[in-house]
Design an enzyme around this catalytic site. Sequence first.
Site, PDB file in Angstrom:
ATOM      1  N   GLY A  81       0.818  -1.211   0.000  1.00 35.95           N
ATOM      2  CA  GLY A  81       0.000   0.000   0.000  1.00 35.95           C
ATOM      3  C   GLY A  81       0.849   1.257   0.000  1.00 35.95           C
ATOM      4  N   GLY A  82       0.524   2.176  -0.906  1.00 35.75           N
ATOM      5  CA  GLY A  82       1.249   3.449  -1.005  1.00 35.75           C
ATOM      6  C   GLY A  82       0.328   4.613  -0.682  1.00 35.75           C
ATOM      7  N   ALA A  85      -0.696   5.747   5.022  1.00 33.89           N
ATOM      8  CA  ALA A  85       0.042   4.889   5.954  1.00 33.89           C
ATOM      9  C   ALA A  85       1.291   4.322   5.279  1.00 33.89           C
ATOM     10  CB  ALA A  85      -0.856   3.762   6.448  1.00 33.89           C
ATOM     11  N   CYS A 236     -13.358   8.251   7.747  1.00 34.03           N
ATOM     12  CA  CYS A 236     -13.745   9.558   8.278  1.00 34.03           C
ATOM     13  C   CYS A 236     -15.249   9.717   8.498  1.00 34.03           C
ATOM     14  CB  CYS A 236     -13.251  10.690   7.386  1.00 34.03           C
ATOM     15  SG  CYS A 236     -13.524  12.274   8.174  1.00 34.03           S
ATOM     16  N   CYS A 421     -10.997  14.494  13.504  1.00 37.08           N
ATOM     17  CA  CYS A 421     -11.952  14.782  12.448  1.00 37.08           C
ATOM     18  C   CYS A 421     -12.192  16.289  12.407  1.00 37.08           C
ATOM     19  CB  CYS A 421     -13.258  14.041  12.745  1.00 37.08           C
ATOM     20  SG  CYS A 421     -14.479  14.239  11.458  1.00 37.08           S
TER      21      CYS A 421
END
Length: 489
Positions: A81-82, A85, A236, A421
């Site tokens: 995953g890029g 994170a 979110c 948030c």
Amino acid sequence: MGNKTHRRPPGATCRKPPTDLVILSLLTMLLAQTTSMLAARTAAACSATGIAALAVPIARKFATVSAANPASRSHKVVVVGGGSAGLSISHQLLLHGKFRPDDIAIVDPTEWHHYQPGWTLVGGGLKTREQLRQPLKSLIDPKLKFYNEQVATLSPDEDSITLANGDKLSYEHLVVVPGIKIDYSSIKGLPEALADPDAPVSSIYGYDTCAKVFDTVKKLQNGNAIFTQPAGVIKCAGAPQKIMWLALDHWKRAGLYNPRNPASSPINISFATGLPVMFGVPKYSAALEKLRQERGVEGLFQHDLVAIDGNKATFARAGGDPAAGQVTREFDFLHVVPKMGPQDFVKNSKVANEAGYVAVADATTRSTKYPNVWSAGDASSLPTSKTAAAITAQAPVLVGNLLRSMEGKKPELEYDGYTSCPLTTEYGKVLLAEFKYAGVPKETFGSLLGLDQAVPRRAFYYMKRDFFPWVYFKYMVKGTWAGPKGWTR
Ligand code: UQ1
């Protein structure tokens, strides 16, 4: 681009409460610190480039192979995953100085990296979606090996993963951070309605659909506007109402909505949520519920959108009495948040828990099943709200614990569930919700300045609109921004 009045809300220059001034001064000080850090870093970078140039000839070389002959390669750390994170973690690992070129690999099939928290601003006409993306490759340090490929399977028992092109990567440590996927087909008729330029149905949750949001907001002159939020886990959880508050403000300024007399306004506004409350954290939920009532927004709680047919939206009575069945409402504007869930290759792997998320310990971020597997962010089982702000606190813990474990030490760093948030409540105001596990508030400016972050403020709006996107691309993805803890170098 947006209406100019939205960029500078009335009173923006003359009515700043003192607390806003203090927060803005703090930010200015942080920026000044950055400028001097930048100068120092440029000098350091020049000498580092020299060292890197010497290191290249001894870097591990990988054999090139044809597609018919799948390759097998080995890395110390493979990061799947890029996203927020993946980039933060890979670069933080690299900055530690213990890895040689190509020791760490990133695997991600996408061409673009998006600043997704900014899509609310696109929906509000404040930014363009193009401003909020960068080619993924351009954000990856050349000392990291980049596989621009989809992952097919994770094989944690063999310490390897297989890519969609057949190549196999083996690792000492695996970091699984591919995010979650948006399931547009979870709502019958949604893909068709989103694709139809004449249908007043849109969503800030995708690059392809977020530009349509402000167009449909501007087009609406009268009728029912419905904003949805599904039952279940989403990224979110405040965003479904952030866009509602911006749209409400737009219609108010256009004379189409009067919060003090909604019944006589040309536009009616409903918030249809699968949840029983406005927000998962009681402190902020109370503030938002008060706003909802003051502003005359109808609350359709435990209403989970299941189908769209023409101008009719059907909701299942989520969590309620099954006998209550379904409710159908007519709309003239519909903002949809689809259901979301884990990627198939994660869900179908042995690192996943029953729900399909990577099973990790809440404090250490280490897999509860494999000691050399780690996860953070949306794909992980960490029981907190899925946001980019959460990554700022998770990444240093994961990186520190992974490095300790490479040295044969126990993973002792602990993540407390921090997430945030920044909730737009109107043009020019943001309620900065910050909390940790169990919904306990953990407010940066609350503890620094003694103010209550449940009160929407102008300074937080500028942070959300200008500061966070800037610090994200300039520092966070490069591994040098730790959120409320500031810059790490
Ligand atoms: C943050 O660091 C960050 O990343 C750039 C955000 O953007 C996604 C945020 O929304 C928040 C709240 C933070 C946390 C930082 C501070 C200074 C509160």
